[in-house]
Design a protein around this motif. Structure first.
Motif, PDB file in Angstrom:
ATOM      1  N   ALA A  24      39.240  16.464  49.682  1.00 55.10           N
ATOM      2  CA  ALA A  24      39.270  15.057  50.439  1.00 55.10           C
ATOM      3  C   ALA A  24      38.332  15.158  51.566  1.00 55.10           C
ATOM      4  CB  ALA A  24      40.739  15.390  51.270  1.00 55.10           C
ATOM      5  N   ARG A  25      37.710  15.521  52.799  1.00 51.15           N
ATOM      6  CA  ARG A  25      36.652  15.873  53.631  1.00 51.15           C
ATOM      7  C   ARG A  25      35.646  14.822  52.669  1.00 51.15           C
ATOM      8  NH1 ARG A  25      35.682  21.115  55.270  1.00 51.15           N
ATOM      9  NH2 ARG A  25      37.624  21.479  55.899  1.00 51.15           N
ATOM     10  N   LEU A  26      34.979  16.028  51.468  1.00 47.01           N
ATOM     11  CA  LEU A  26      33.810  15.740  50.735  1.00 47.01           C
ATOM     12  C   LEU A  26      34.172  14.249  50.405  1.00 47.01           C
ATOM     13  CD1 LEU A  26      33.742  18.884  48.709  1.00 47.01           C
ATOM     14  CD2 LEU A  26      31.847  18.090  50.653  1.00 47.01           C
ATOM     15  N   LEU A  27      35.519  13.707  50.287  1.00 49.20           N
ATOM     16  CA  LEU A  27      35.252  12.394  49.836  1.00 49.20           C
ATOM     17  C   LEU A  27      35.092  11.087  51.060  1.00 49.20           C
ATOM     18  CD1 LEU A  27      38.068  12.067  46.783  1.00 49.20           C
ATOM     19  CD2 LEU A  27      35.424  11.942  46.305  1.00 49.20           C
ATOM     20  N   ALA A  28      35.867  12.022  51.722  1.00 43.09           N
ATOM     21  CA  ALA A  28      35.485  10.585  53.424  1.00 43.09           C
ATOM     22  C   ALA A  28      33.964  10.547  53.536  1.00 43.09           C
ATOM     23  CB  ALA A  28      36.715  11.622  54.339  1.00 43.09           C
ATOM     24  N   TYR A  29      33.109  12.077  53.096  1.00 38.97           N
ATOM     25  CA  TYR A  29      31.709  11.765  53.785  1.00 38.97           C
ATOM     26  C   TYR A  29      31.423  10.839  52.483  1.00 38.97           C
ATOM     27  CZ  TYR A  29      32.126  16.165  55.873  1.00 38.97           C
ATOM     28  OH  TYR A  29      32.421  17.082  57.722  1.00 38.97           O
ATOM     29  N   ALA A  30      31.648  11.127  51.656  1.00 39.77           N
ATOM     30  CA  ALA A  30      31.134   9.867  50.504  1.00 39.77           C
ATOM     31  C   ALA A  30      31.557   8.189  51.207  1.00 39.77           C
ATOM     32  CB  ALA A  30      31.680   9.612  49.038  1.00 39.77           C
ATOM     33  N   GLY A  31      33.079   7.868  51.479  1.00 42.12           N
ATOM     34  CA  GLY A  31      33.214   7.013  51.803  1.00 42.12           C
ATOM     35  C   GLY A  31      32.399   6.623  53.188  1.00 42.12           C
ATOM     36  N   GLY A  32      31.968   7.367  54.120  1.00 44.28           N
ATOM     37  CA  GLY A  32      31.012   7.413  54.820  1.00 44.28           C
ATOM     38  C   GLY A  32      30.007   6.874  54.485  1.00 44.28           C
ATOM     39  N   ILE A  33      29.516   7.557  53.411  1.00 48.68           N
ATOM     40  CA  ILE A  33      28.278   7.254  53.276  1.00 48.68           C
ATOM     41  C   ILE A  33      28.043   5.586  53.053  1.00 48.68           C
ATOM     42  CG2 ILE A  33      26.180   7.076  51.002  1.00 48.68           C
ATOM     43  CD1 ILE A  33      26.880  10.024  51.612  1.00 48.68           C
ATOM     44  N   CYS A  34      28.812   5.319  52.400  1.00 45.26           N
ATOM     45  CA  CYS A  34      29.536   3.471  51.595  1.00 45.26           C
ATOM     46  C   CYS A  34      28.871   2.636  53.123  1.00 45.26           C
ATOM     47  CB  CYS A  34      30.527   3.539  50.772  1.00 45.26           C
ATOM     48  SG  CYS A  34      30.952   4.575  48.993  1.00 45.26           S
ATOM     49  N   LEU A  35      30.030   3.482  54.175  1.00 40.20           N
ATOM     50  CA  LEU A  35      29.941   2.853  55.238  1.00 40.20           C
ATOM     51  C   LEU A  35      28.497   2.320  56.148  1.00 40.20           C
ATOM     52  CD1 LEU A  35      33.546   3.606  57.385  1.00 40.20           C
ATOM     53  CD2 LEU A  35      32.472   1.487  55.963  1.00 40.20           C
ATOM     54  N   VAL A  36      27.987   3.801  55.990  1.00 38.92           N
ATOM     55  CA  VAL A  36      26.588   3.798  56.682  1.00 38.92           C
ATOM     56  C   VAL A  36      25.311   2.811  55.587  1.00 38.92           C
ATOM     57  CG1 VAL A  36      24.437   5.440  57.027  1.00 38.92           C
ATOM     58  CG2 VAL A  36      27.056   5.955  57.746  1.00 38.92           C
ATOM     59  N   PHE A  37      26.077   2.469  54.053  1.00 39.11           N
ATOM     60  CA  PHE A  37      25.260   1.600  53.286  1.00 39.11           C
ATOM     61  C   PHE A  37      25.742   0.204  54.473  1.00 39.11           C
ATOM     62  CE2 PHE A  37      25.947  -1.158  49.559  1.00 39.11           C
ATOM     63  CZ  PHE A  37      24.464  -0.441  48.967  1.00 39.11           C
ATOM     64  N   ILE A  38      26.604  -0.121  54.187  1.00 38.83           N
ATOM     65  CA  ILE A  38      26.872  -1.279  54.341  1.00 38.83           C
ATOM     66  C   ILE A  38      25.864  -2.049  56.443  1.00 38.83           C
ATOM     67  CG2 ILE A  38      28.768  -3.124  55.490  1.00 38.83           C
ATOM     68  CD1 ILE A  38      30.682  -1.291  53.568  1.00 38.83           C
ATOM     69  N   VAL A  39      26.162  -0.944  56.053  1.00 38.85           N
ATOM     70  CA  VAL A  39      25.749  -1.253  58.144  1.00 38.85           C
ATOM     71  C   VAL A  39      23.974  -1.927  57.611  1.00 38.85           C
ATOM     72  CG1 VAL A  39      25.401  -0.478  60.316  1.00 38.85           C
ATOM     73  CG2 VAL A  39      27.805  -0.124  59.324  1.00 38.85           C
ATOM     74  N   VAL A  40      23.968  -0.847  56.898  1.00 36.85           N
ATOM     75  CA  VAL A  40      21.915  -0.359  56.542  1.00 36.85           C
ATOM     76  C   VAL A  40      21.587  -1.854  55.663  1.00 36.85           C
ATOM     77  CG1 VAL A  40      19.961   0.575  55.497  1.00 36.85           C
ATOM     78  CG2 VAL A  40      21.645   1.848  57.051  1.00 36.85           C
ATOM     79  N   LEU A  41      22.623  -2.210  55.002  1.00 40.56           N
ATOM     80  CA  LEU A  41      22.439  -2.974  53.934  1.00 40.56           C
ATOM     81  C   LEU A  41      22.345  -4.895  55.140  1.00 40.56           C
ATOM     82  CD1 LEU A  41      22.086  -4.102  51.671  1.00 40.56           C
ATOM     83  CD2 LEU A  41      24.067  -4.449  50.903  1.00 40.56           C
ATOM     84  N   THR A  42      23.753  -4.600  55.938  1.00 40.07           N
ATOM     85  CA  THR A  42      23.674  -5.495  56.869  1.00 40.07           C
ATOM     86  C   THR A  42      23.229  -5.862  57.755  1.00 40.07           C
ATOM     87  OG1 THR A  42      25.976  -5.905  55.697  1.00 40.07           O
ATOM     88  CG2 THR A  42      25.443  -6.512  57.332  1.00 40.07           C
ATOM     89  N   CYS A  43      22.569  -5.133  58.026  1.00 41.12           N
ATOM     90  CA  CYS A  43      21.206  -4.555  59.079  1.00 41.12           C
ATOM     91  C   CYS A  43      19.710  -5.202  58.226  1.00 41.12           C
ATOM     92  CB  CYS A  43      21.274  -3.767  59.918  1.00 41.12           C
ATOM     93  SG  CYS A  43      22.092  -3.394  61.521  1.00 41.12           S
ATOM     94  N   ALA A  44      19.716  -4.871  57.322  1.00 48.75           N
ATOM     95  CA  ALA A  44      18.370  -5.062  56.420  1.00 48.75           C
ATOM     96  C   ALA A  44      18.172  -6.755  55.854  1.00 48.75           C
ATOM     97  CB  ALA A  44      18.429  -4.719  55.424  1.00 48.75           C
ATOM     98  N   SER A  45      19.666  -7.580  55.827  1.00 54.27           N
ATOM     99  CA  SER A  45      19.541  -8.679  54.854  1.00 54.27           C
ATOM    100  C   SER A  45      19.147  -9.377  56.679  1.00 54.27           C
ATOM    101  CB  SER A  45      20.685  -9.263  54.480  1.00 54.27           C
ATOM    102  OG  SER A  45      21.233 -10.070  53.742  1.00 54.27           O
ATOM    103  N   ILE A  46      20.556  -9.229  57.890  1.00 53.73           N
ATOM    104  CA  ILE A  46      20.180 -10.171  58.852  1.00 53.73           C
ATOM    105  C   ILE A  46      18.498  -9.952  59.368  1.00 53.73           C
ATOM    106  CG2 ILE A  46      20.951 -10.224  61.144  1.00 53.73           C
ATOM    107  CD1 ILE A  46      23.189  -8.723  60.265  1.00 53.73           C
ATOM    108  N   ILE A  47      18.013  -9.078  59.587  1.00 57.06           N
ATOM    109  CA  ILE A  47      16.695  -9.313  59.332  1.00 57.06           C
ATOM    110  C   ILE A  47      15.834  -9.620  58.712  1.00 57.06           C
ATOM    111  CG2 ILE A  47      14.487  -7.455  59.700  1.00 57.06           C
ATOM    112  CD1 ILE A  47      16.631  -5.509  60.882  1.00 57.06           C
TER     113      ILE A  47
END
Length: 184
Positions: A24-47
């Motif tokens: 469960a913890r490993l899956l949550a880390y993978a979910g966190g990676i998804c959220l970080v990807f969203i943040v980076v992608l959104t920032c790159a798109s805005i920039i």
């Protein structure tokens, strides 16, 4: 203020509990990676959009909305197992002080049974959606990503969620049968 008898989330006991917690913890880390990807992608798109308006030749990331949509859905499903394991879903503790240890254990057992049923329904409908997307051949508009990809990736979290629900149902059964009745 009255004392509540709900067990505090902590490390799971026994070898099965340790495996469930680790997964469960490993899956949550993978979910966190998804959220970080969203943040980076959104920032790159805005920039990129800002650079385009300044005439610097960049632009938004093509298909950013499609990628965010997939990553957000997958991330949510990957967080569900740890949330269930850690008793993170919303509970109403207003009456738990009156129930005593056994009453709280029984209410947790009923709650985990209902959550297990909900996880079954969610998994069933996700599989049905995946089958529908596979049949239709639908793709995202900009990147041409097959629509079934998000469903298939979410399936990992949904299956894990169901397995964790069944484990927490077992854990609640053990807590209910070992809870001592309160003395008056």
């Amino acid at each position: 203020m009255s004392e509540t008898f709900r067990p505090e989330p902590g490390p799971e006991a026994g070898p099965l509990g340790a495996v469930v917690e680790r997964a469960a913890r490993l899956l949550a880390y993978a979910g966190g990676i998804c959220l970080v990807f969203i943040v980076v992608l959104t920032c790159a798109s805005i920039i990129g959009r800002a650079m385009l308006t300044l005439g610097l030749g960049l632009g938004p990331v093509p298909g950013d909305f499609e990628l965010v949509e997939i990553a957000a859905g997958v991330g949510v499903f990957l967080f569900l197992p740890l949330c269930q394991l850690r008793r993170g879903h919303v509970t109403v503790d207003i009456l738990s002080a009156w129930f005593g240890r056994r009453g709280v254990a029984v209410s947790d057992l009923v709650g985990n049974l209902l959550m297990s049923i909900a996880a079954c329904v969610i998994l069933w409908r996700l599989v049905a959606g995946l089958q529908d997307r596979l049949r239709s051949g639908e793709e995202s508009f900009i990147l041409g990503i097959p629509a079934w990809v998000g469903y298939a990736l979410s399936l990992v979290g949904a299956v894990s969620f169901l397995l964790v629900c069944l484990y927490t149902l077992y854990r609640s059964w053990v807590e209910t049968t070992s809870a001592t009745p309160d003395l008056a």
